[in-house]
Design a protein around this motif. Structure first.
Motif, mmCIF file in Angstrom:
data_model
loop_
_atom_site.group_PDB
_atom_site.id
_atom_site.type_symbol
_atom_site.label_atom_id
_atom_site.label_comp_id
_atom_site.label_asym_id
_atom_site.label_seq_id
_atom_site.Cartn_x
_atom_site.Cartn_y
_atom_site.Cartn_z
ATOM 1 N N MET A 20 0.833 -1.193 0.000
ATOM 2 C CA MET A 20 0.000 0.000 0.000
ATOM 3 C C MET A 20 0.872 1.248 0.000
ATOM 4 N N ILE A 21 0.434 2.259 -0.745
ATOM 5 C CA ILE A 21 1.099 3.565 -0.772
ATOM 6 C C ILE A 21 0.035 4.639 -0.548
ATOM 7 N N VAL A 22 0.258 5.514 0.418
ATOM 8 C CA VAL A 22 -0.557 6.717 0.562
ATOM 9 C C VAL A 22 0.329 7.867 0.099
ATOM 10 N N ASP A 23 0.021 8.440 -1.038
ATOM 11 C CA ASP A 23 0.896 9.410 -1.675
ATOM 12 C C ASP A 23 1.191 10.586 -0.746
ATOM 13 N N GLY A 24 2.474 10.869 -0.564
ATOM 14 C CA GLY A 24 2.889 11.963 0.292
ATOM 15 C C GLY A 24 2.919 11.622 1.760
ATOM 16 N N VAL A 25 2.492 10.405 2.127
ATOM 17 C CA VAL A 25 2.454 9.981 3.534
ATOM 18 C C VAL A 25 3.444 8.855 3.798
ATOM 19 N N GLY A 26 3.404 7.804 2.990
ATOM 20 C CA GLY A 26 4.311 6.683 3.208
ATOM 21 C C GLY A 26 3.841 5.441 2.486
ATOM 22 N N GLU A 27 4.537 4.324 2.713
ATOM 23 C CA GLU A 27 4.170 3.052 2.110
ATOM 24 C C GLU A 27 4.318 1.936 3.139
ATOM 25 N N LEU A 28 3.678 0.806 2.827
ATOM 26 C CA LEU A 28 3.631 -0.321 3.751
ATOM 27 C C LEU A 28 4.034 -1.587 3.017
ATOM 28 N N TRP A 64 -4.648 5.564 5.906
ATOM 29 C CA TRP A 64 -4.909 4.237 5.351
ATOM 30 C C TRP A 64 -3.903 3.198 5.839
ATOM 31 N N ILE A 65 -2.635 3.563 5.964
ATOM 32 C CA ILE A 65 -1.620 2.591 6.376
ATOM 33 C C ILE A 65 -1.856 2.167 7.821
ATOM 34 N N ASP A 66 -2.026 3.131 8.718
ATOM 35 C CA ASP A 66 -2.300 2.785 10.115
ATOM 36 C C ASP A 66 -3.621 2.027 10.238
ATOM 37 N N TYR A 67 -4.595 2.391 9.410
ATOM 38 C CA TYR A 67 -5.866 1.673 9.435
ATOM 39 C C TYR A 67 -5.673 0.209 9.036
ATOM 40 N N ALA A 68 -4.902 -0.029 7.963
ATOM 41 C CA ALA A 68 -4.665 -1.408 7.515
ATOM 42 C C ALA A 68 -3.995 -2.224 8.614
ATOM 43 N N VAL A 69 -3.037 -1.619 9.313
ATOM 44 C CA VAL A 69 -2.355 -2.302 10.410
ATOM 45 C C VAL A 69 -3.336 -2.590 11.549
ATOM 46 N N ALA A 70 -4.129 -1.581 11.932
ATOM 47 C CA ALA A 70 -5.080 -1.763 13.035
ATOM 48 C C ALA A 70 -6.132 -2.814 12.690
ATOM 49 N N PHE A 71 -6.641 -2.778 11.458
ATOM 50 C CA PHE A 71 -7.669 -3.732 11.035
ATOM 51 C C PHE A 71 -7.159 -5.162 11.154
ATOM 52 N N MET A 72 -5.969 -5.415 10.597
ATOM 53 C CA MET A 72 -5.428 -6.770 10.652
ATOM 54 C C MET A 72 -5.030 -7.145 12.076
ATOM 55 N N LYS A 170 1.318 -2.494 -12.254
ATOM 56 C CA LYS A 170 2.301 -2.368 -11.185
ATOM 57 C C LYS A 170 1.699 -1.571 -10.029
ATOM 58 N N HIS A 171 0.764 -0.682 -10.358
ATOM 59 C CA HIS A 171 0.084 0.116 -9.340
ATOM 60 C C HIS A 171 -1.410 0.153 -9.630
ATOM 61 N N LEU A 172 -2.202 0.097 -8.572
ATOM 62 C CA LEU A 172 -3.664 0.212 -8.637
ATOM 63 C C LEU A 172 -4.048 1.451 -7.831
ATOM 64 N N VAL A 173 -4.688 2.416 -8.469
ATOM 65 C CA VAL A 173 -5.053 3.672 -7.805
ATOM 66 C C VAL A 173 -6.550 3.687 -7.524
ATOM 67 N N HIS A 174 -6.921 4.102 -6.315
ATOM 68 C CA HIS A 174 -8.339 4.218 -5.970
ATOM 69 C C HIS A 174 -8.557 5.444 -5.093
ATOM 70 N N ALA A 175 -9.819 5.783 -4.902
ATOM 71 C CA ALA A 175 -10.162 6.941 -4.065
ATOM 72 C C ALA A 175 -11.361 6.624 -3.176
ATOM 73 N N VAL A 198 -2.601 2.199 -4.324
ATOM 74 C CA VAL A 198 -2.199 3.588 -4.110
ATOM 75 C C VAL A 198 -3.434 4.452 -3.896
ATOM 76 N N THR A 199 -3.381 5.341 -2.914
ATOM 77 C CA THR A 199 -4.464 6.289 -2.698
ATOM 78 C C THR A 199 -3.879 7.618 -2.247
ATOM 79 N N SER A 200 -4.761 8.595 -2.058
ATOM 80 C CA SER A 200 -4.337 9.949 -1.711
ATOM 81 C C SER A 200 -5.082 10.394 -0.468
ATOM 82 N N PRO A 201 -4.482 11.279 0.344
ATOM 83 C CA PRO A 201 -5.187 11.757 1.537
ATOM 84 C C PRO A 201 -6.477 12.518 1.229
ATOM 85 N N ARG A 202 -6.587 13.058 0.007
ATOM 86 C CA ARG A 202 -7.793 13.823 -0.323
ATOM 87 C C ARG A 202 -8.036 13.752 -1.818
#
Length: 464
Positions: A20-28, A64-72, A170-175, A198-202
């Motif tokens: 997972m990548i949150v653009d401008g935030v980080g990746e997991l 999204w990254i922290d959410y994915a970690v918390a969910f799992m 190579k990348h899947l983008v969603h909103a 890949v997603t974006s904060p807004r």
């Protein structure tokens, strides 16, 4: 397998792969996702969280990254995740917490994230155990909690690399927002698909188009409202995209047609499902010869159209739409015997019909059909006609009380430029019957939407 087992298998096979990548935030990466989920699970177990406890999750799009970690982590602790929108007012969060007896609520930056023990916790979840409670958008009334098991969420997911979906990308983008059914499907894709998700904060159309170009995304998923914003923003065509998926609401054929110019190499695909029915769905590749169809059932599911008493109706006849899930079915929390669920079938709350080849066409949401005088009028048909006008950006049709007819039709329009009512009625007169033409046309700056991105017709009725 359960989702935690699938994560462990992916982390072992592809530890450095980016999930997972949150653009401008980080990746997991998968290794980190697996280890951090273990740490969360051990922290929760140490705090007294027991199997089957319900845990609320409230995270913004940037989380999204922290959410994915918390969910799992919640699932790995044997608990049940309850994803909620971060836009919910505190009072509503409190009501939902009481409704599903939440044992805790996790938010960004809290103590749940401070665990350091990354060994797998001594908790074993079975495929038939509850894993998630997802609340419906409440567009037609009070939101309902829909319970899904591990087997439901993991249906169709296989750990072997050759079975990873979207291998053209190579990348899947969603909103999609966190806390929605579509958003949860993107979380499963991050776990199981070939490309990094890949997603974006807004979301803004320019930012989203820039994201697609930056990552040369081969797969893109959005809702029709976002597709309309991209078209209206006048962004340049994006040729890296080979699959454009639209979900959460019907995609007007005029909008789908314009998307073929914006994504010239993509298959334009509409997905029809519901929070209650998932993973059952129909899939429709845009076909100008079948305008308005939402396709045929996919992945082992089924669709039927029935009369009010449940008897199948012939092809071409309108009735109630039902879908059959190929996975373990979902259920309403506290109401497992709801008539919405019957012998593996789910009542969709939509009216529609099947053609001779099994393609499904929606007539309307059952609650949105306008009963005006002697006629039953489809708001979806009116919206389809309105979207065909070159000056209309967005449109929504709905009913309002009428002293003689009982209900009359009103249409709210977001327009590119002013259009005279008589001109619009003449345009609609070539596409609709006289009783289907809206009695009133309202011009608005934007259509009101709920947290899931669907048009809020109750708000429009109040406006009218």
């Amino acid at each position: 397998m359960t989702l935690p087992e699938l994560l462990a298998a992916r982390a072992a096979a592809d530890p450095d792969g980016v999930a997972m990548i949150v653009d401008g935030v980080g990746e997991l990466a998968y290794r980190d996702w697996d280890a951090r989920a273990n740490a969360v699970a051990n922290k929760l177990v140490g705090q007294g969280i027991a199997p089957a406890d319900r845990i609320g999750l409230i995270f913004p799009a940037s989380g999204w990254i922290d959410y994915a970690v918390a969910f799992m982590g919640v699932l790995r602790a044997g608990a049940v995740a309850v994803p909620l929108s971060d836009r919910l007012p505190d009072a509503e969060v409190g009501q939902l917490a009481v409704h599903c007896s939440m044992a805790a609520i996790l938010r960004p930056g809290e103590e749940w994230a401070s665990g350091t023990d990354t060994t797998p916790p001594p908790v074993i979840s079975r495929p038939g155990d509850p894993a998630q409670i997802l609340y419906t958008s409440g567009t037609t009334g009070t939101a309902k909690g829909v319970t899904a098991t591990h087997a439901n969420l993991a249906y169709g997911v296989r750990p072997e690399p050759r079975h990873q979906p979207f291998r053209h990308s190579k990348h899947l983008v969603h909103a999609f927002p966190i806390g929605t059914n579509a958003g949860q499907m993107m979380l499963v894709n991050a776990l199981s698909a070939h490309p990094a998700v890949v997603t974006s904060p807004r979301f803004t159309p320019g930012r989203f188009a820039g994201l697609i170009r930056k990552y040369r995304a081969g797969s893109v998923f959005l809702v029709p409202a976002m597709a309309i914003e991209l078209i209206n923003a006048g962004v340049e065509p994006m040729e890296s995209v080979l699959l454009l998926g639209s979900a959460a609401a019907p995609l007007p054929s005029a909008v789908a047609s314009e998307l073929t110019g914006l994504f010239p190499k993509a298959m334009i695909t509409n997905y029809y499902t519901s929070t209650e029915a998932a993973p059952a769905q129909t899939i429709m590749l845009f076909d100008p010869e079948r305008p308005g169809s939402v396709g045929r059932p996919a992945a082992g599911g089924g669709v039927r159209v029935t009369s009010a008493d449940g008897a199948p109706v012939p092809a071409g006849e309108t009735g109630e739409v039902w879908m059959r899930s190929p996975a373990a079915p979902r259920a309403y929390l506290g109401d497992p015997a709801s008539p919405v669920f019957r012998d593996g079938w789910v009542r969709m709350g939509d009216l529609g019909y099947l053609d001779e080849e099994g393609y499904l066409y929606l007539v309307d949401r059952e609650s949105d059909v306008v009963k005006s005088g002697a006629y039953k009028i489809s708001t979806l048909k009116i919206e389809e006609a309105l979207h065909a006008h070159p000056l209309v950006k967005e449109a929504a049709a709905f009913g309002v009380p009428h002293a003689v007819l009982g209900t009359s039709v009103v249409a709210a329009l977001v327009v590119r430029d002013s259009v005279a009512p008589e001109e619009m009625r003449a345009f609609l007169g070539e596409r609709l019957a006289g009783h289907e033409i809206p009695a009133r046309l309202l011009t608005v700056e934007a259509l009101p939407r709920n947290r899931g991105g669907k048009v809020d017709k109750r708000a429009l009725r109040a406006l009218a």
